[in-house]
Motif scaffolding. Structure first.
Motif, PDB file in Angstrom:
ATOM      1  N   UNK A   7     -24.511  34.073   4.419  1.00  0.00           N
ATOM      2  CA  UNK A   7     -23.690  33.038   5.057  1.00  0.00           C
ATOM      3  C   UNK A   7     -22.405  32.877   4.258  1.00  0.00           C
ATOM      4  N   UNK A   8     -21.286  33.220   4.867  1.00  0.00           N
ATOM      5  CA  UNK A   8     -19.994  33.108   4.197  1.00  0.00           C
ATOM      6  C   UNK A   8     -19.426  31.724   4.461  1.00  0.00           C
ATOM      7  N   UNK A   9     -19.096  30.996   3.416  1.00  0.00           N
ATOM      8  CA  UNK A   9     -18.494  29.667   3.561  1.00  0.00           C
ATOM      9  C   UNK A   9     -17.232  29.624   2.710  1.00  0.00           C
ATOM     10  N   UNK A  10     -16.153  29.175   3.295  1.00  0.00           N
ATOM     11  CA  UNK A  10     -14.880  29.062   2.587  1.00  0.00           C
ATOM     12  C   UNK A  10     -14.244  27.740   3.002  1.00  0.00           C
ATOM     13  N   UNK A  22     -12.940  24.462   7.223  1.00  0.00           N
ATOM     14  CA  UNK A  22     -14.097  25.196   6.734  1.00  0.00           C
ATOM     15  C   UNK A  22     -14.246  26.488   7.519  1.00  0.00           C
ATOM     16  N   UNK A  23     -14.510  27.585   6.825  1.00  0.00           N
ATOM     17  CA  UNK A  23     -14.829  28.858   7.464  1.00  0.00           C
ATOM     18  C   UNK A  23     -16.314  29.109   7.290  1.00  0.00           C
ATOM     19  N   UNK A  24     -16.996  29.376   8.387  1.00  0.00           N
ATOM     20  CA  UNK A  24     -18.429  29.629   8.291  1.00  0.00           C
ATOM     21  C   UNK A  24     -18.874  30.611   9.359  1.00  0.00           C
ATOM     22  N   UNK A  25     -20.071  31.138   9.183  1.00  0.00           N
ATOM     23  CA  UNK A  25     -20.647  32.048  10.170  1.00  0.00           C
ATOM     24  C   UNK A  25     -21.009  31.247  11.414  1.00  0.00           C
ATOM     25  N   UNK A  26     -20.532  31.697  12.569  1.00  0.00           N
ATOM     26  CA  UNK A  26     -20.840  31.013  13.818  1.00  0.00           C
ATOM     27  C   UNK A  26     -22.286  31.296  14.201  1.00  0.00           C
ATOM     28  N   UNK A  70     -16.953  34.975  12.238  1.00  0.00           N
ATOM     29  CA  UNK A  70     -16.575  33.876  11.367  1.00  0.00           C
ATOM     30  C   UNK A  70     -15.711  32.906  12.152  1.00  0.00           C
ATOM     31  N   UNK A  71     -15.908  31.622  11.921  1.00  0.00           N
ATOM     32  CA  UNK A  71     -15.132  30.605  12.613  1.00  0.00           C
ATOM     33  C   UNK A  71     -14.445  29.657  11.646  1.00  0.00           C
ATOM     34  N   UNK A 124      -1.818  30.963   8.107  1.00  0.00           N
ATOM     35  CA  UNK A 124      -2.396  32.193   7.555  1.00  0.00           C
ATOM     36  C   UNK A 124      -3.877  32.375   7.831  1.00  0.00           C
ATOM     37  N   UNK A 125      -4.382  31.724   8.897  1.00  0.00           N
ATOM     38  CA  UNK A 125      -5.821  31.764   9.148  1.00  0.00           C
ATOM     39  C   UNK A 125      -6.297  33.138   9.618  1.00  0.00           C
ATOM     40  N   UNK A 126      -5.491  33.818  10.433  1.00  0.00           N
ATOM     41  CA  UNK A 126      -5.905  35.149  10.881  1.00  0.00           C
ATOM     42  C   UNK A 126      -6.037  36.091   9.690  1.00  0.00           C
ATOM     43  N   UNK A 127      -5.082  36.019   8.783  1.00  0.00           N
ATOM     44  CA  UNK A 127      -5.110  36.864   7.588  1.00  0.00           C
ATOM     45  C   UNK A 127      -6.304  36.513   6.705  1.00  0.00           C
ATOM     46  N   UNK A 128      -6.571  35.217   6.551  1.00  0.00           N
ATOM     47  CA  UNK A 128      -7.715  34.784   5.739  1.00  0.00           C
ATOM     48  C   UNK A 128      -9.029  35.284   6.333  1.00  0.00           C
ATOM     49  N   UNK A 129      -9.201  35.130   7.648  1.00  0.00           N
ATOM     50  CA  UNK A 129     -10.424  35.606   8.299  1.00  0.00           C
ATOM     51  C   UNK A 129     -10.576  37.112   8.146  1.00  0.00           C
TER      52      UNK A 129
END
Length: 239
Positions: A7-10, A22-26, A70-71, A124-129
């Protein structure tokens, strides 16, 4: 092949509004919110045709363990997403379009759709994802060797995004009902090395691009010259 279990969380803060995200696995039941986000993004495009949308069935297929999505969530709302797919081995496999041996097709993953709401662009969300997805894939190099994807010509944000991630154009063909698409590829185990000279080709010159690709060149970056977009091609290093 099973789905990615990690589970990736950022967590971070939006630059434009200072609101946390928050970025997390959908989760497996997340296709509804993905469809809503996809429609809002598509309707905001000047040319909606450049986005190849995924159906509810396709999202469900990825979420059922056949990939990873990722969402980005802001105050509980999905505002961005990025997907990778573990594709079926069939005659439409992108590995065929970029010269990957059939024996290695099971080691190919596809970068699928990338979505960022108009309300949070400029952060910069697309780049981060893309970075988080690539890090996850690189951590599983025993299973995955190549990343492939398709991008429509003149979809400038997506083309820049792929080049930023180190992918290169390995093919230019008609896909998805006859629409032209660049086929990008990256070897996760080897950095792509190029040698001078380089060649600039107008993005509208499909035949010249195809000739270079067939001769072993790859599209490695792009530039704008007096309002005209050009692709830069380099020759693959031998050895």
């Amino acid at each position: 092949m099973g789905g990615i279990k990690l589970r990736i969380v950022y967590s971070g803060t939006l630059k434009t509004s200072h609101i946390p995200f928050l970025v997390k696995v959908i989760p497996g039941e997340g296709s509804g919110e993905l469809l809503s986000l996809q429609e809002s993004v598509r309707s905001a495009l000047k040319e909606p045709a450049i986005l190849q949308p995924l159906s509810e069935e396709e999202f469900d297929h990825i979420l059922a363990g056949n990939g990873l999505i990722l969402g980005v969530y802001v105050e509980g709302e999905l505002v961005g997403a990025r997907a990778v797919l573990f594709p079926a081995i069939d005659g439409d496999h992108l590995g065929k379009d970029v010269g990957i041996p059939r024996s290695e097709w099971p080691k190919v993953v596809y970068q699928e759709i990338s979505l960022v709401s108009e309300n949070v662009r400029g952060n910069g969300l697309q780049k981060l994802l893309g970075k988080l997805i690539m890090e996850e894939l690189k951590s599983r190099r025993d299973e995955f060797k190549y990343v492939c994807c398709t991008v429509a010509p003149y979809n400038i944000p997506s083309l820049k995004d792929k080049f930023d991630q180190g992918l290169a154009i390995g093919g230019l063909k008609r896909k998805y009902g006859g629409n032209w698409r660049y086929i990008f590829v990256k070897n996760l185990k080897e950095e792509f090395e190029i040698l001078p000279p380089f060649k600039e080709v107008s993005m509208k010159e499909f035949k010249e691009q195809q000739d270079l690709l067939n001769a072993g060149w790859r599209g490695i970056s792009m530039t704008e010259d007096h309002g005209e977009w050009k692709l830069i091609f380099g020759k693959r290093k031998k050895g």
